[in-house]
Write an enzyme that holds these catalytic residues in place. Structure first.
Site, PDB file in Angstrom:
ATOM      1  CB  SER A  83      70.577  43.110  25.025  1.00  0.00           C
ATOM      2  OG  SER A  83      69.264  43.141  25.464  1.00  0.00           O
ATOM      3  CB  VAL A  84      74.546  39.914  21.839  1.00  0.00           C
ATOM      4  CG1 VAL A  84      75.038  39.398  23.156  1.00  0.00           C
ATOM      5  CG2 VAL A  84      73.630  38.957  21.155  1.00  0.00           C
ATOM      6  CB  ILE A 136      61.102  26.011  26.362  1.00  0.00           C
ATOM      7  CG1 ILE A 136      61.986  25.205  27.308  1.00  0.00           C
ATOM      8  CG2 ILE A 136      59.866  25.201  25.980  1.00  0.00           C
ATOM      9  CD1 ILE A 136      61.317  24.826  28.604  1.00  0.00           C
ATOM     10  CE  LYS A 154      87.727  32.196  30.572  1.00  0.00           C
ATOM     11  NZ  LYS A 154      89.113  31.659  30.633  1.00  0.00           N
ATOM     12  CD  GLN A 192      84.749  26.613  23.440  1.00  0.00           C
ATOM     13  OE1 GLN A 192      84.719  25.432  23.742  1.00  0.00           O
ATOM     14  NE2 GLN A 192      85.740  27.410  23.769  1.00  0.00           N
ATOM     15  N   GLY A 200      52.320  57.384  25.637  1.00  0.00           N
ATOM     16  CA  GLY A 200      52.151  56.662  26.892  1.00  0.00           C
ATOM     17  C   GLY A 200      50.685  56.323  27.104  1.00  0.00           C
ATOM     18  CB  CYS A 213      50.870  59.914  20.583  1.00  0.00           C
ATOM     19  SG  CYS A 213      49.366  58.941  20.480  1.00  0.00           S
ATOM     20  CG  HIS A 250      53.399  57.375  17.699  1.00  0.00           C
ATOM     21  ND1 HIS A 250      53.945  57.670  18.921  1.00  0.00           N
ATOM     22  CD2 HIS A 250      52.174  56.859  17.949  1.00  0.00           C
ATOM     23  CE1 HIS A 250      53.095  57.333  19.882  1.00  0.00           C
ATOM     24  NE2 HIS A 250      52.009  56.842  19.320  1.00  0.00           N
ATOM     25  CD  GLU A 280      57.301  58.449  17.841  1.00  0.00           C
ATOM     26  OE1 GLU A 280      56.840  59.509  17.346  1.00  0.00           O
ATOM     27  OE2 GLU A 280      56.711  57.823  18.739  1.00  0.00           O
TER      28      GLU A 280
HETATM   29  N1  GLN Z   1      46.934  56.963  25.853  1.00  0.00           N
HETATM   30  C1  GLN Z   1      46.681  57.870  24.777  1.00  0.00           C
HETATM   31  C2  GLN Z   1      45.627  57.344  23.839  1.00  0.00           C
HETATM   32  O1  GLN Z   1      45.383  56.172  23.807  1.00  0.00           O
HETATM   33  C3  GLN Z   1      47.951  58.164  24.014  1.00  0.00           C
HETATM   34  C4  GLN Z   1      48.504  56.979  23.308  1.00  0.00           C
HETATM   35  C5  GLN Z   1      49.914  57.157  22.846  1.00  0.00           C
HETATM   36  O2  GLN Z   1      50.614  58.063  23.295  1.00  0.00           O
HETATM   37  N2  GLN Z   1      50.393  56.305  21.983  1.00  0.00           N
HETATM   38  O3  GLN Z   1      45.041  58.079  23.109  1.00  0.00           O
END
Ligand code: GLN
Length: 560
Positions: A20-21, A155, A194, A199, A367, A394, A520, A522
Site C-alpha cells: 500500500s505505498v 518468499i 528515515k 536502504q 456482495g 448487481c 457492474h 463501475e
Molecule cells: N451474490 C449475488 C449473486 O451471486 C450478487 C453478486 C454480486 O453482487 N456481485 O448473484
C-alpha cells in the site's frame, strides 16, 4: 532477438518494506505518462500468491475483485491500469504464482519435461518469462510495464524476481528498467524522515541480482534534497533517479507529480525511446485539464454506500472511483458516507431513516452470501418510498427487486434464494442453467455480455443506444416467473440479454431515480468518460440536494 520490429521494452516495478505505498498507482501513472509521449503501452500484474485468481478470496483479504471483459477475476490494480490508460485489459494482464504452478504441474503430468526434475529455475521462471514476453508481443506495444505484487523479500515473490533478473540479463542493455517503490518513514518525535527501511529493501533487491534504476519514495511530508542524496549514495542510484512522491489529495494527481519529478524523461532516455505526438486526448495537458475538475468543490453530492464490506473501503474501490468520475463531469465532488448493511434491518425503517438522514442518494453495491441482505433490502425499500435516488449494482439490483416485491406486489416474504432457499416468493433465484453449472463446480456469470435496452426508458435515455456491453460477476438472476407482475406494478426490465430472457437492468418508473443493474457498471467508468448510469444517478442526486426538497424522514414501520 528477431530483426524487423523493434523489440518491446520492459519496465519492472517492485515494492519495498510495506504494501500500500502506491505501487499500483505509480505503475498506472507511468503508463499514462508514456502514452502522453505517443508510445503504446500495456500493463501486467504478477501476483505472488498461490490462489489461481483472487475470485475465491474474501474481500477482507484482497479488496475488490476486478473483472475484465474476458471474464478474468483479477487484482484491483487492474482497475487502476484500465482507468489511467483507458484500455480494456484481458486475463493476460493478470498472472499469479497459482496459475504458474498449476501450469507447471499440468505440463509435468503431460510428460512435457521428458523425465527431467522440475525446478523453480528454470521451469517456473521460464513460464513467467513466457507470460511476460507473450503479452508484450501479442499486444504489440512499445512498452510493457510489469508490476510485482507484494514486497521484495516475500518468499512467494522470489521466482518472479528471479525471472526478472534473468530478463534483465537477456534483453538488450537499454531494454529494461527497474523501479523500486518504497516508503519514507516520518518520525514524529524528531520530525525526521528515515531512509533506512528503503536502504534495507534495496539491499534485499540487490541480493536477488536486481539493481534498481529508479527509486520512488512515497512520503507523507515534503522531503528535501538531503534525503534523495542519501538514498542515492547508499543505494547506488543517481540522485536524479531518486524521486519523492508526496501523498496527494487524489490518486489522479500522481501522474502530474511524477512528470514533474522527471520520471517520463528519465524513462525515455534510459530505454532509448523517442517521444512521438500523442493520440487525441492522451496528452499531459488533457490529463491536467481533467484533474483540474477534481478540485471544484462548490457542488457536493452526498451519497451513502450501503454494503457488507464497508470496513474495508478497497472492497468497493471501483464504485468510489466511478462516483468521482461522474461527479467531476458535473463539476462536483462526492462526499461518501459508508454504512454497514448488517447493522440495519428491513423491519426497522426508522433506524434506516436515521442512517440516511444526511445523504441525497444511495448506492447498494455487490456482495455475496446472506449477511447484510435484510439491511440492504430495507435501504432499498426506504429509497423507494421516500423518492431517494438509488443505484443498485448487481446485488443492489437484486435487493431493489426484493424491496419492490415486498412493498408493491404484496409479497412480504419475497427474497433471494441466496438468503432463503425455501422462500415462498423467490423473486431472485438460480436459473436452471445456473443450477446445473453449480453442480459441475463452475457457476458464475463472468465478464462481458450484451445488454439490449428498451426504448423510452431511463436506461435508454442514459445510454442513448440500443446495446450496451457490460461486465458481470454473479450467480443469481431476476426470476422471469415474476416479470409480468413487476412490470404491471411499475418495475420495468429496461435492459435484457439479447434473447430477452435475462433481466440486466431494472428500473422503477414512478421514481426520481431508482435503477439497478445485474452487471457492474463501475468497472467500465473511466476518468474522462464516466459511466452513463453513474452520471444519471449523480444528476438526480444533485437535483435532490439542490432543490432542497428533502422529504420528511421517519416513515412507516414495516414488519414484513
Ligand atoms: N451474490 C449475488 C449473486 O451471486 C450478487 C453478486 C454480486 O453482487 N456481485 O448473484
Amino acid at each position: 532477438m528477431s530483426s524487423g520490429e523493434p523489440s518491446p521494452k520492459y519496465i519492472f516495478i517492485t515494492g519495498g518494506v510495506i504494501s500500500s505505498v502506491g505501487k499500483g498507482i505509480t505503475t498506472a501513472s507511468l503508463g499514462r505518462l508514456l502514452q502522453s509521449r505517443g508510445l503504446s503501452v500495456t500493463v501486467q500484474k504478477l501476483d505472488p500468491y498461490l490462489n489461481v485468481d483472487p475470485g475465491t478470496m474474501s474481500p477482507y483479504q484482497h479488496g475488490e475483485v476486478y473483472v475484465t471483459d474476458d471474464g478474468a477475476e483479477t487484482d484491483l490494480d487492474l482497475g487502476h491500469y484500465e482507468r489511467f490508460l483507458d484500455q480494456n485489459l484481458t486475463a493476460a494482464s493478470s498472472v499469479t504464482m497459482g496459475q504458474i504452478s498449476a501450469d507447471v504441474i499440468e505440463r509435468e503430468r503431460r510428460g512435457d519435461y521428458l523425465g527431467g526434475t522440475i525446478q523453480t529455475v528454470p521451469h517456473v521462471t521460464d513460464l513467467v518469462k513466457e507470460r511476460v514476453r507473450g503479452l508484450a508481443q501479442s499486444a504489440g506495444v512499445d512498452v510493457l510495464i510489469v508490476e510485482v505484487g507484494g514486497t521484495v523479500g516475500d518468499i512467494e515473490g522470489q521466482a518472479f524476481l528471479e525471472a526478472i533478473r534473468q530478463m534483465r540479463y537477456e534483453e538488450p542493455r537499454n531494454g529494461t528498467l527497474a523501479i523500486h517503490v518504497t516508503p519514507l518513514f516520518h518520525l514524529k518525535a524528531t520530525n525526521e524522515l528515515k531512509t533506512k527501511p528503503t536502504q534495507h529493501s534495496v539491499r534485499t533487491l540487490r541480493s536477488m541480482g536486481i539493481q534498481p534504476d529508479v527509486i520512488i519514495s512515497r512520503t507523507d511530508i515534503p522531503a528535501d534534497h538531503s534525503i534523495t542524496e542519501k538514498l542515492a549514495l547508499f543505494c547506488d542510484v543517481p540522485a536524479e533517479a531518486v524521486m519523492t512522491l508526496e501523498t496527494a489529495s487524489s490518486i489522479y494527481q500522481v501522474p502530474a507529480i511524477l512528470e514533474q519529478a522527471g520520471l517520463t524523461e528519465l524513462t525515455l532516455e534510459r530505454l532509448g525511446l523517442d517521444a512521438r505526438p500523442s493520440q487525441p486526448g492522451r496528452s499531459i495537458d488533457d490529463w491536467l485539464e481533467w484533474t483540474a475538475a477534481l478540485s471544484q468543490t462548490d457542488r457536493v453530492c452526498r451519497v451513502a454506500i450501503v454494503g457488507k464490506y464497508v470496513e474495508l473501503r478497497d472492497a468497493y474501490l471501483s464504485v468510489k472511483e466511478a462516483l468521482i468520475h461522474a461527479a467531476a463531469q458535473r463539476g462536483a465532488s462526492v462526499d461518501i458516507t459508508w454504512i454497514q448493511s448488517d447493522d440495519l434491518d428491513d423491519a426497522d425503517q426508522p433506524e434506516i431513516a436515521a442512517a440516511l438522514a444526511e445523504v441525497d442518494g444511495v448506492i447498494v453495491p455487490g456482495g455475496f452470501g446472506e449477511r447484510g441482505i435484510e439491511g440492504e433490502v430495507g435501504v432499498a425499500r426506504f429509497a423507494l418510498e421516500q423518492d431517494i435516488p438509488y443505484l443498485g449494482l448487481c446485488r443492489g439490483m437484486q435487493n431493489m427487486v426484493i424491496a419492490f416485491a415486498r412493498e408493491r406486489l404484496d409479497l412480504p416474504d419475497a427474497n433471494t434464494t441466496e438468503a432463503d432457499e425455501h422462500t415462498d416468493a423467490p423473486v431472485i433465484a438460480l436459473l436452471d442453467e445456473q443450477r446445473e453449472l453449480s453442480q459441475m463446480g463452475g457457476t458464475m456469470r463472468l465478464g462481458r455480455y450484451p445488454c439490449q435496452l428498451l426504448p423510452e426508458t431511463r436506461a435508454w435515455d442514459l445510454y442513448q443506444s440500443e446495446f450496451a456491453y457490460e461486465r458481470h460477476r454473479h450467480r443469481w438472476e431476476f426470476n422471469p416467473r415474476y416479470r409480468e407482475r413487476f412490470e404491471h406494478a411499475g418495475l420495468l426490465a429496461s435492459g435484457t440479454s439479447r434473447d430477452g430472457q435475462l433481466v440486466e437492468i431494472a428500473e422503477v418508473c414512478d421514481h426520481p431515480f431508482m435503477l439497478g443493474s445485474q452487471f457492474h457498471p463501475e468497472l467500465k467508468s473511466r476518468p474522462e468518460r464516466s459511466h452513463p448510469l453513474f452520471l444519471g444517478f449523480i444528476d438526480s442526486v444533485l437535483a435532490e440536494s439542490e432543490t432542497a426538497l428533502r422529504h420528511p424522514v421517519g416513515a412507516t414501520n414495516h414488519t414484513g
